[in-house]
Scaffold this motif. Structure first.
Motif, mmCIF file in Angstrom:
data_model
loop_
_atom_site.group_PDB
_atom_site.id
_atom_site.type_symbol
_atom_site.label_atom_id
_atom_site.label_comp_id
_atom_site.label_asym_id
_atom_site.label_seq_id
_atom_site.Cartn_x
_atom_site.Cartn_y
_atom_site.Cartn_z
ATOM 1 N N LYS A 109 0.850 -1.196 0.000
ATOM 2 C CA LYS A 109 0.000 0.000 0.000
ATOM 3 C C LYS A 109 0.884 1.243 0.000
ATOM 4 O O LYS A 109 2.056 1.175 0.357
ATOM 5 C CB LYS A 109 -0.906 0.005 1.225
ATOM 6 N N SER A 162 3.069 -1.999 5.404
ATOM 7 C CA SER A 162 1.769 -2.550 5.777
ATOM 8 C C SER A 162 1.603 -4.002 5.325
ATOM 9 O O SER A 162 1.057 -4.823 6.055
ATOM 10 C CB SER A 162 0.654 -1.679 5.201
ATOM 11 N N GLU A 166 0.911 -6.959 7.826
ATOM 12 C CA GLU A 166 -0.375 -7.639 7.688
ATOM 13 C C GLU A 166 -0.172 -9.143 7.461
ATOM 14 O O GLU A 166 -0.859 -9.973 8.057
ATOM 15 C CB GLU A 166 -1.126 -6.996 6.514
ATOM 16 N N THR A 169 1.021 -10.713 10.702
ATOM 17 C CA THR A 169 -0.096 -10.791 11.645
ATOM 18 C C THR A 169 -1.036 -11.927 11.259
ATOM 19 O O THR A 169 -1.490 -12.694 12.122
ATOM 20 C CB THR A 169 -0.851 -9.451 11.692
ATOM 21 N N LEU A 170 -1.293 -12.048 9.978
ATOM 22 C CA LEU A 170 -2.152 -13.135 9.498
ATOM 23 C C LEU A 170 -1.518 -14.498 9.824
ATOM 24 O O LEU A 170 -2.220 -15.433 10.242
ATOM 25 C CB LEU A 170 -2.363 -13.003 7.982
ATOM 26 N N GLU A 173 -2.057 -15.095 13.484
ATOM 27 C CA GLU A 173 -3.458 -15.445 13.746
ATOM 28 C C GLU A 173 -3.791 -16.851 13.237
ATOM 29 O O GLU A 173 -4.568 -17.577 13.859
ATOM 30 C CB GLU A 173 -4.387 -14.392 13.118
ATOM 31 N N SER A 199 3.949 2.111 8.633
ATOM 32 C CA SER A 199 4.968 1.082 8.858
ATOM 33 C C SER A 199 5.275 0.960 10.345
ATOM 34 O O SER A 199 5.402 -0.144 10.877
ATOM 35 C CB SER A 199 6.272 1.430 8.126
ATOM 36 N N MET A 201 3.395 1.518 12.828
ATOM 37 C CA MET A 201 2.292 0.866 13.539
ATOM 38 C C MET A 201 2.287 -0.651 13.346
ATOM 39 O O MET A 201 1.673 -1.380 14.122
ATOM 40 C CB MET A 201 0.948 1.464 13.102
ATOM 41 N N GLN A 202 2.964 -1.129 12.316
ATOM 42 C CA GLN A 202 3.044 -2.588 12.118
ATOM 43 C C GLN A 202 3.834 -3.250 13.243
ATOM 44 O O GLN A 202 3.638 -4.421 13.551
ATOM 45 C CB GLN A 202 3.667 -2.933 10.758
ATOM 46 N N MET A 203 4.734 -2.473 13.854
ATOM 47 C CA MET A 203 5.472 -3.011 15.004
ATOM 48 C C MET A 203 4.513 -3.298 16.152
ATOM 49 O O MET A 203 4.577 -4.348 16.793
ATOM 50 C CB MET A 203 6.538 -2.014 15.466
ATOM 51 N N LYS A 205 1.247 -3.681 15.869
ATOM 52 C CA LYS A 205 0.264 -4.677 15.435
ATOM 53 C C LYS A 205 0.806 -6.097 15.568
ATOM 54 O O LYS A 205 0.141 -6.975 16.135
ATOM 55 C CB LYS A 205 -0.127 -4.384 13.980
ATOM 56 N N ALA A 209 -0.337 -9.041 18.212
ATOM 57 C CA ALA A 209 -0.751 -10.380 17.765
ATOM 58 C C ALA A 209 0.055 -11.457 18.503
ATOM 59 O O ALA A 209 -0.474 -12.497 18.876
ATOM 60 C CB ALA A 209 -0.566 -10.506 16.253
ATOM 61 N N MET B 131 5.695 -3.224 23.840
ATOM 62 C CA MET B 131 4.509 -3.237 22.973
ATOM 63 C C MET B 131 3.685 -4.495 23.219
ATOM 64 O O MET B 131 2.458 -4.446 23.260
ATOM 65 C CB MET B 131 4.932 -3.142 21.515
ATOM 66 N N TYR B 256 -6.653 -4.428 20.846
ATOM 67 C CA TYR B 256 -6.089 -5.252 19.768
ATOM 68 C C TYR B 256 -6.646 -4.813 18.409
ATOM 69 O O TYR B 256 -5.896 -4.582 17.463
ATOM 70 C CB TYR B 256 -6.404 -6.734 20.012
ATOM 71 N N GLY B 263 -3.186 -0.216 8.552
ATOM 72 C CA GLY B 263 -2.459 -0.745 7.401
ATOM 73 C C GLY B 263 -3.125 -1.959 6.790
ATOM 74 O O GLY B 263 -2.536 -2.655 5.973
#
Ligand SMILES: [Zn+2]
Lengths: 304, 264
Positions: A109, A162, A166, A169-170, A173, A199, A201-203, A205, A209, B131, B256, B263
């Motif tokens: 993205k 991102s 993502e 994270t997937l 999960e 980017s 915020m991916q840390m 995220k 997870a 975090m 969460y 993103g």
């Protein structure tokens, strides 16, 4: 630097007059090629011309690429672990034909509308034949089911934007959902600048997870390879229940050049290398590439 | 203050006389007692923390602390924490969880300190651990970017239920100078970088990264500090009231999801 040397073949000292040795090698090859029929001959000859040789940046030995690949992309002469594409890594770790990719449709993205970014990504996709800097999937390792994520340093230095966040994270999960162990092979220059705050915020995220993953009582093995730095070190790379590293990998938060600028001094040899991190208590074990699959299997089975 | 460029705001966010974390802590709360050390290595002065009263409830407060004068700024390492700073913050946050106190963090840093000692003591691990732990804490967390929120060094105390920015604060993946030197190969293009990085409060609100912008008077928060304190205190109280309605499970799940969609 105390790199452990190991050789599947005979030990050779780097030759002081390399060019001659290389020339000799090439001449030998050419002689052999010359005996072959024409079409094969052309192919082999052009092989040599278009750079089928590489020079080990550690021992300076000139190596035939095919030999290096057959040796798991480890220098047959000095044991240096070369950087590995995600495709080759998966081939080395997953049982043949078992890797099923997830998150392939999650693509880059451009939240900053950063000039030239998507164009660069397109040309990289063409060049590297991958869509982003990590490949995730389910697979078997010596028959054991796992979720495997493998970063690829050829794609914008394995930086996390991102799509990487993502996909990781997937993968986490999926590991929770299927109650499978999670293995992430890290290689990264850090967070991807071109996507700015997204980017960063991916840390958060990916770490969040992993907090969930942790609560689920599942195993996460993080494997650090050369180089693992910046925002990836400061998130999922450092959060494994067990953290492994390949020999002599550069691992750190700040890059060596930034630290040198801050400290106004040169860093000592071996600073921020795997052996240094082991000594300082930040990784569990250094594992050579030839042993990686077996060590992972052993750890997985110890958790069954 | 409508027509400021992103670079103008970077300049305001970095002003020496701009109110720092301790100014907010001392003016929003009462009975503040500062607590020190990470129980492992040392006490990092670039992060302050402790317990205080927000009117009648006890809260844990943590902030990255720059100095207002050159000497204090040196002592505070210009607000660039070492791992022990983040670990002190984590210790205080776990303590807050034990005693069911809401947590309020103030973010103001040019970034985590890129020094040799920091690397030896695991800067990356310290940030990552914070975090992970923050996303699991069973108490409300409100994070307020009051000046410079730069890189993982900011995010290490900024995983919460409400993310707030002062109008002239900036929040970004790294400094505009760093961004320019990496992507434009020219650190002097920091001004251009700032405009392109989407680092102002307004940008981040539009991108749904933050929940709220607190207005500042012309020229910055120091020009009418009481007003800023009043508005911020009001917001913190309302947020704690709102967040208290959720069960621990809901609170953690909402937190969460808040980061999960970034993103996506
Ligand atoms: Zn070699």
């Amino acid at each position: 630097m105390g790199t452990v040397l190991f050789f599947p073949r005979e030990k050779r000292e780097p030759s002081p007059n390399l060019p001659n040795e290389v020339e000799k090698l090439i001449i030998d090859k050419v002689k052999k090629v010359n005996k072959q029929e024409k079409s094969v001959k052309n192919e082999k000859a052009s092989d040599m011309l278009i750079g089928k040789w590489i020079k080990c940046d550690n021992c300076k030995e000139i190596l035939y690429k095919e030999d290096v690949h057959k040796n798991l992309s480890v220098c047959p002469n000095c044991g240096k672990h070369f950087r590995l594409s995600a495709r080759r890594r998966i081939k080395q770790i997953a049982d043949e034909g078992t890797f099923e990719e997830i998150g392939k449709d999650i693509l880059t993205k451009d939240p900053l509308k950063f000039e030239g970014y998507l164009k660069k990504v397109e040309s990289l996709k063409e060049k590297t034949k991958i869509e982003e800097a990590v490949k995730c999937g389910t697979c078997k390792i010596n028959g054991e089911d796992v979720v495997l994520a493998v970063m690829d340093g050829n794609f914008l230095m394995g930086s996390m934007g991102s799509a990487v966040g993502e996909r990781i994270t997937l993968a986490i999960e999926t590991s929770i959902l299927k109650r499978l162990p999670l293995i992430i092979f890290c290689v990264s220059g850090g967070a991807r600048m071109q996507e700015g705050i997204v980017s960063l915020m991916q840390m958060a995220k990916t770490s969040a997870a992993l907090a969930k993953h942790n609560q689920s009582g599942l195993l996460y093995i993080s494997v650090l390879t050369d180089p693992t730095t910046g925002g990836v070190t400061a998130s999922f790379a450092s959060l494994g229940d067990i953290i492994l590293a390949e020999p002599n990998a550069l691992i750190g938060f700040a890059g060596p050049r930034v630290i040198e600028q801050t400290m106004k001094q040169k860093l000592p040899e071996g600073f921020q290398r795997s052996e240094f991190l082991l000594e300082h208590g930040f990784i569990d074990k250094i594992v050579e590439r030839k042993d990686m699959k077996d060590v992972l299997t052993q750890i997985i089975r110890l958790h069954k | 203050m409508a027509d400021l460029s992103a670079w103008d705001r970077v300049t305001l966010a970095r002003m020496l006389e701009r109110p720092k974390s301790l100014d907010y802590i001392n003016n929003i709360f009462t009975d503040f007692i500062e607590l020190h050390g990470d129980r492992n290595f040392g006490d990092d002065k670039s992060i302050v923390g402790g317990i205080a009263k927000l009117d009648d409830i006890s809260v844990t407060v943590i902030g990255e602390q720059k100095g207002k004068k050159a000497k204090e700024n040196m002592e505070r390492n210009f607000g660039m924490p070492n791992p022990e700073g983040y670990r002190k913050a984590l210790r205080l946050m776990k303590q807050a969880e034990k005693f069911k106190r809401p947590i309020i963090t103030f973010i103001d840093t040019p970034g985590a300190y890129p020094g040799m000692g920091a690397e030896e003591r695991g800067q990356g691990e310290a940030i990552a651990r914070n975090m992970l732990e923050m996303s699991n804490l069973k108490v409300p967390i409100i994070c307020i970017v009051i000046g410079e929120g730069s890189s993982g060094g900011a995010l290490a105390i900024a995983v919460g239920d409400k993310i707030v920015m002062l109008e002239n604060a900036v929040y970004s993946i790294l400094s505009p100078e760093g961004f320019a030197s990496i992507l434009y190969k020219d650190a002097s293009k920091a001004k251009d970088a700032a405009e392109n990085m989407k680092m102002t409060a307004k940008d981040l609100k539009n991108m749904k990264i933050i929940d709220k912008i607190i207005d500042e008077p012309d020229g910055g928060a120091q020009n009418d500090f009481n007003q800023v304190v009043k508005e911020l205190k009001q917001y913190i109280k309302e947020s704690i009231k709102e967040l208290s309605k959720y069960s621990e499970e809901e609170l953690i799940e909402n937190r969460y999801q808040k980061f999960r969609i970034m993103g996506k």
